[in-house]
Design a protein around this motif. Structure first.
Motif, PDB file in Angstrom:
ATOM      1  N   GLY A 205       0.400  -5.055  -7.405  1.00 24.53           N
ATOM      2  CA  GLY A 205       0.076  -6.105  -6.592  1.00 24.53           C
ATOM      3  C   GLY A 205      -1.341  -6.482  -6.592  1.00 24.53           C
ATOM      4  O   GLY A 205      -1.973  -6.234  -7.428  1.00 24.53           O
ATOM      5  N   ALA A 207      -3.637  -5.885  -4.917  1.00 25.74           N
ATOM      6  CA  ALA A 207      -4.599  -4.819  -4.665  1.00 25.74           C
ATOM      7  C   ALA A 207      -5.056  -4.290  -6.102  1.00 25.74           C
ATOM      8  O   ALA A 207      -6.220  -3.458  -6.159  1.00 25.74           O
ATOM      9  CB  ALA A 207      -3.889  -3.645  -3.940  1.00 25.74           C
ATOM     10  N   ARG A 232       3.891 -11.550  -7.287  1.00 21.64           N
ATOM     11  CA  ARG A 232       3.363 -13.151  -7.556  1.00 21.64           C
ATOM     12  C   ARG A 232       1.756 -12.967  -7.215  1.00 21.64           C
ATOM     13  O   ARG A 232       1.029 -13.845  -7.950  1.00 21.64           O
ATOM     14  CB  ARG A 232       4.125 -13.950  -6.578  1.00 21.64           C
ATOM     15  N   GLN A 245       6.450 -11.201 -13.562  1.00 22.20           N
ATOM     16  CA  GLN A 245       6.467 -11.227 -12.131  1.00 22.20           C
ATOM     17  C   GLN A 245       7.985 -10.840 -11.608  1.00 22.20           C
ATOM     18  O   GLN A 245       9.119 -11.180 -12.236  1.00 22.20           O
ATOM     19  CB  GLN A 245       6.397 -12.576 -11.780  1.00 22.20           C
ATOM     20  N   VAL A 246       7.960  -9.855 -10.737  1.00 28.88           N
ATOM     21  CA  VAL A 246       9.204  -9.461 -10.187  1.00 28.88           C
ATOM     22  C   VAL A 246       9.420 -10.234  -8.777  1.00 28.88           C
ATOM     23  O   VAL A 246       8.524 -10.447  -8.078  1.00 28.88           O
ATOM     24  CB  VAL A 246       9.250  -7.832  -9.757  1.00 28.88           C
ATOM     25  N   GLY A 247      10.681 -10.777  -8.487  1.00 29.42           N
ATOM     26  CA  GLY A 247      11.041 -11.479  -7.316  1.00 29.42           C
ATOM     27  C   GLY A 247      11.736 -12.763  -7.409  1.00 29.42           C
ATOM     28  O   GLY A 247      12.154 -12.840  -8.278  1.00 29.42           O
ATOM     29  N   THR A 249      11.028 -15.878  -7.418  1.00 29.62           N
ATOM     30  CA  THR A 249      10.720 -16.747  -8.403  1.00 29.62           C
ATOM     31  C   THR A 249      10.340 -15.892  -9.882  1.00 29.62           C
ATOM     32  O   THR A 249       9.503 -16.451 -10.665  1.00 29.62           O
ATOM     33  CB  THR A 249       9.649 -17.697  -7.908  1.00 29.62           C
ATOM     34  N   GLY A 262       0.198  -0.913  -4.524  1.00 30.69           N
ATOM     35  CA  GLY A 262      -0.599  -2.011  -3.909  1.00 30.69           C
ATOM     36  C   GLY A 262       0.199  -3.138  -3.748  1.00 30.69           C
ATOM     37  O   GLY A 262      -0.283  -4.542  -3.881  1.00 30.69           O
ATOM     38  N   SER A 264       2.689  -5.402  -0.883  1.00 29.39           N
ATOM     39  CA  SER A 264       2.920  -5.452   0.592  1.00 29.39           C
ATOM     40  C   SER A 264       4.383  -5.451   0.957  1.00 29.39           C
ATOM     41  O   SER A 264       4.729  -4.576   1.813  1.00 29.39           O
ATOM     42  CB  SER A 264       2.284  -6.582   1.348  1.00 29.39           C
ATOM     43  N   ALA A 266       6.499  -8.044   0.514  1.00 29.61           N
ATOM     44  CA  ALA A 266       6.961  -9.624   1.094  1.00 29.61           C
ATOM     45  C   ALA A 266       8.496  -9.950   0.739  1.00 29.61           C
ATOM     46  O   ALA A 266       8.865  -9.184  -0.303  1.00 29.61           O
ATOM     47  CB  ALA A 266       6.302 -10.927   0.564  1.00 29.61           C
ATOM     48  N   HIS A 269       9.135 -10.753  -2.597  1.00 30.74           N
ATOM     49  CA  HIS A 269       9.295  -9.661  -3.800  1.00 30.74           C
ATOM     50  C   HIS A 269      10.168  -8.632  -3.652  1.00 30.74           C
ATOM     51  O   HIS A 269      11.023  -8.339  -4.587  1.00 30.74           O
ATOM     52  CB  HIS A 269       7.868  -8.758  -3.589  1.00 30.74           C
ATOM     53  N   ILE A 282       3.179   3.028  -3.008  1.00 37.11           N
ATOM     54  CA  ILE A 282       1.818   3.626  -2.695  1.00 37.11           C
ATOM     55  C   ILE A 282       0.923   2.459  -2.382  1.00 37.11           C
ATOM     56  O   ILE A 282       0.826   1.295  -2.565  1.00 37.11           O
ATOM     57  CB  ILE A 282       1.140   3.944  -4.076  1.00 37.11           C
ATOM     58  N   ALA A 288       2.610  -1.457   6.050  1.00 38.37           N
ATOM     59  CA  ALA A 288       3.421  -2.331   4.952  1.00 38.37           C
ATOM     60  C   ALA A 288       4.798  -2.251   4.940  1.00 38.37           C
ATOM     61  O   ALA A 288       5.368  -1.315   4.860  1.00 38.37           O
ATOM     62  CB  ALA A 288       2.584  -1.896   3.614  1.00 38.37           C
ATOM     63  N   GLY A 300      -1.679   5.734   0.819  1.00 40.00           N
ATOM     64  CA  GLY A 300      -3.000   6.281   0.096  1.00 40.00           C
ATOM     65  C   GLY A 300      -3.518   5.133  -0.998  1.00 40.00           C
ATOM     66  O   GLY A 300      -2.783   4.146  -1.156  1.00 40.00           O
ATOM     67  N   ASP A 301      -4.615   5.467  -1.366  1.00 36.58           N
ATOM     68  CA  ASP A 301      -5.393   4.556  -2.324  1.00 36.58           C
ATOM     69  C   ASP A 301      -4.750   4.740  -3.830  1.00 36.58           C
ATOM     70  O   ASP A 301      -5.036   5.644  -4.377  1.00 36.58           O
ATOM     71  CB  ASP A 301      -7.016   4.676  -2.434  1.00 36.58           C
TER      72      ASP A 301
END
Ligand SMILES: Cc1cc2nc3c(=O)[nH]c(=O)nc-3n(C[C@H](O)[C@H](O)[C@H](O)COP(=O)(O)OP(=O)(O)OC[C@H]3O[C@@H](n4cnc5c(N)ncnc54)[C@H](O)[C@@H]3O)c2cc1C
Lengths: 317, 262
Positions: A205, A207, A232, A245-247, A249, A262, A264, A266, A269, A282, A288, A300-301
């Motif tokens: 994402g 991130a 997106r 792109q997954v989602g 659109t 990374g 969120s 939405a 998505h 992750i 989130a 985590g990061d």
């Protein structure tokens, strides 16, 4: 019992696995398979192994390469009044072709069903609508045959192949008048399975912060034999091409494992990936929304977790 | 050139969707409606094609509920010249929709040179109408288009297929072209555009005016329901570097032994 035809795509010796999923679910019925253009002998043998009674190979001028009108004309003539239902996997090709064919028969079509039953002569399917926010039962009416596309990975591979008779039959077919012709095919960036067919997806994402950083996802995907996807926000920021792109659109996917890095979560998505069998998320933010859909959440990061994950998987795979 | 665009009005992507009482469709009373996102690319491409061919007109056609003509007004405000609304329920199937669009286009008295649509409506997600319409009108169609160049009625179209590959098509008009995201950047309706849109012609027909009856229904839906909710998953805290290796090893083990997906 209903007379059923499955339209299958093959490339050389390889049959798209969604064809086997469809055949598995039709076990117990007499089912023919139609392939247009070149087909390898092993492909024909595999189709027989998974239950095809007959494998009809439609061949003729201008049928080696896909064109919506050419394939539709050839199949229309072949289908004639011989079948009650025509199934295909919901691939880019079939999603383009099948409605055209349904139109030729003035028939109904159910797009991208995720499950179905054949009750005697009747088809009843389940399909997600409103980007998966609701499910509904879908049935077809009007002239036969009814047309159906099935979302790849939704049914799952049959446990064991059920051998059909599988006689291969070459059919001379006619592409007819073609007004939209393919001049060229520009190869894609990826040799990997397309997102819509992938069994494992690693997605990044916003991130990810840059296109270069997607390399760590590619490395993880390499170990898993996965395809890389994106949100997106990542696409709009130029970190990944739109094809990834997954989602809502972007692409609707149904892998057995989806790893969201990374992202969120939405609603748009989630719409594209919520039917994934197992979801790993992750994210640095413990709140989130993606964590409400994840089977396994790692707070985590991603820049630390993803490389560790890759190392750990290398050990066990 | 007679340019047509077909658009649909769909629930906003953020809208919560719930089945109605008897599960025959969804609850539509409190939905915020928007122009189908893919149709914005179709409208924009129609306007670009008009700009490149002087003397052209853009007619926008919609089949759907009569109460709210928002999406048509938006298209007019973006720059379309006139609009046609075929009054109908929001849950027509693709076959009825395509037949109604065909009827409306024919009733306009203008021979279409090109018809733009979105690749897919984000409510029923069928991806059928462009091909059905093309078939009914005896035209070629190219779907999921994210590149479009026109010169002298010839279109060079790029269509995305698996693995990010592109098929490059050449089509002579008339044709149906279904837009994907990425085709262009749709313009916003300007304030003068919105004012002007109010005075642009909007024709209204009923389904029977355009030759569609209930006998044309091909797809029957029932049993609308919410998808089953997943049980809550397992969550691990790996913010602390010391915990990371252990958490990762645990998750990999679970993926193998519990979920059995790797
Ligand atoms: C009409 C419409 C259609 C849309 N279609 C789509 C679609 O098809 N697909 C889609 O994805 N979106 C779509 N969207 C956009 C969607 O609403 C969100 O904006 C988008 O999904 C957000 O992407 P993201 O999760 O990558 O970014 P963000 O929402 O910004 O999330 C980034 C996440 O990364 C986390 N993070 C930050 N740093 C790190 C780190 N180092 N390690 C781990 N985690 C970190 C943050 O905590 C955050 O949760 C659409 C929107 C609209 C209006």
């Amino acid at each position: 019992m209903a007379k059923v035809l499955v339209f299958s795509e093959t490339s050389g010796e390889t049959v798209k696995s969604v064809t086997f999923e469809i055949l598995g679910k039709l076990a117990g019925h007499t089912v023919d398979v139609a392939v247009v253009g070149d087909m390898g002998a092993n492909a024909a043998a595999d189709l027989a192994k998974y239950g095809a009674a007959n494998v009809h190979n439609l061949k003729g001028a201008n049928l080696d390469q896909y064109s919506p009108e050419g394939y539709a004309n050839a199949l229309k003539e072949f289908i004639g009044s011989n079948y009650d239902y025509v199934f295909a996997g919901a691939t880019s090709l079939a999603k383009d072709l099948m409605p055209r064919l349904a139109g030729m028969f003035d028939a109904g079509m159910a797009s991208e069903v995720t499950n179905y039953v054949m009750d005697g002569d009747n088809f009843a399917g389940t399909r997600p609508l409103f980007a998966g926010k609701v499910l509904a039962k879908v049935e077809l009416d009007g002239p036969k045959p009814g047309f159906i596309t099935v979302r790849p990975n939704a049914l799952g591979m049959p446990e064991a192949p059920t051998a059909g008779a599988g006689a291969t039959n070459e059919v001379a077919a006619n592409a007819g008048d073609i007004k939209a012709v393919i001049k060229e095919i520009v190869k894609g960036a990826s040799e990997k399975l397309d997102l819509t067919e992938a069994n494992i997806i690693v997605s990044g994402g916003r991130a990810m912060k840059s296109a270069e950083n997607f390399k760590i996802l590619e490395d993880l995907a390499e170990v898993l034999g996965a395809t890389v996807g994106a949100s997106r926000a990542a696409v709009d920021s130029g970190y990944a091409p739109h094809a990834m792109q997954v989602g809502q659109t972007g692409k609707t996917v149904a892998p057995s494992l989806y790893i969201a890095c990374g992202i969120s979560g939405a609603i748009q998505h989630l719409a594209g990936m919520r039917t994934s069998k197992v979801i790993v998320a992750i994210n640095t933010d413990p709140d989130a929304p993606i964590f409400t859909k994840a089977d396994y959440g790692i707070v985590g990061d991603l820049f630390q977790i993803v490389p560790l994950l890759q190392e750990e998987l290398k050990k066990v795979l | 050139m007679n340019i047509f665009v077909c658009i649909k009005q769909v629930p906003d992507t953020e809208t919560k969707i719930t089945p109605n009482g008897d599960g025959s469709y969804i609850e539509t009373s409190s939905i915020k409606w928007i122009m189908n996102p893919y149709d914005e690319f179709a409208v924009e491409q129609a306007l670009l094609t008009k700009a490149a061919n002087s003397g052209s007109t853009v007619t926008v056609v919609r089949v759907g509920g009569v109460k709210d003509t928002e999406a048509l007004r938006t298209a007019l405000a973006m720059g379309a010249d006139d609009a046609i609304l075929v009054e109908a329920d929001d849950n027509l199937d693709s076959y009825m929709t395509a037949k109604a669009l065909k009827g409306a286009i024919e009733k306009s008295g203008k021979n279409p040179d090109v018809i733009f649509t979105g690749k897919q409506a984000i409510d029923d997600d069928c991806l059928q109408v462009p091909q059905l319409l093309a078939q009914m009108l005896g035209m070629p169609s190219v779907t999921v288009v994210d590149g479009c160049e026109e010169a002298g009625g010839k279109y060079t179209l790029k269509r995305e297929i698996e693995g990010g590959a592109l098929e490059v098509y050449e089509v002579t008009s008339p044709a149906v072209i279904a837009a994907n995201k990425g085709l262009n950047s749709p313009r916003y309706a300007s304030l003068p555009g919105i004012m002007k849109a109010k005075r642009k012609p909007l024709a209204q027909h009923s389904l029977s005016d355009v030759g569609v009856s209930t006998d044309d229904r091909r797809v029957k839906y029932s049993g609308f329901q919410l998808p089953p909710e997943k049980p809550a998953g397992k969550k691990f805290d790996a913010m602390d570097e010391a915990a990371q290796a252990g958490v990762v090893a645990e998750v990999v083990k679970l993926l193998r032994e519990e979920a059995k997906v790797i």
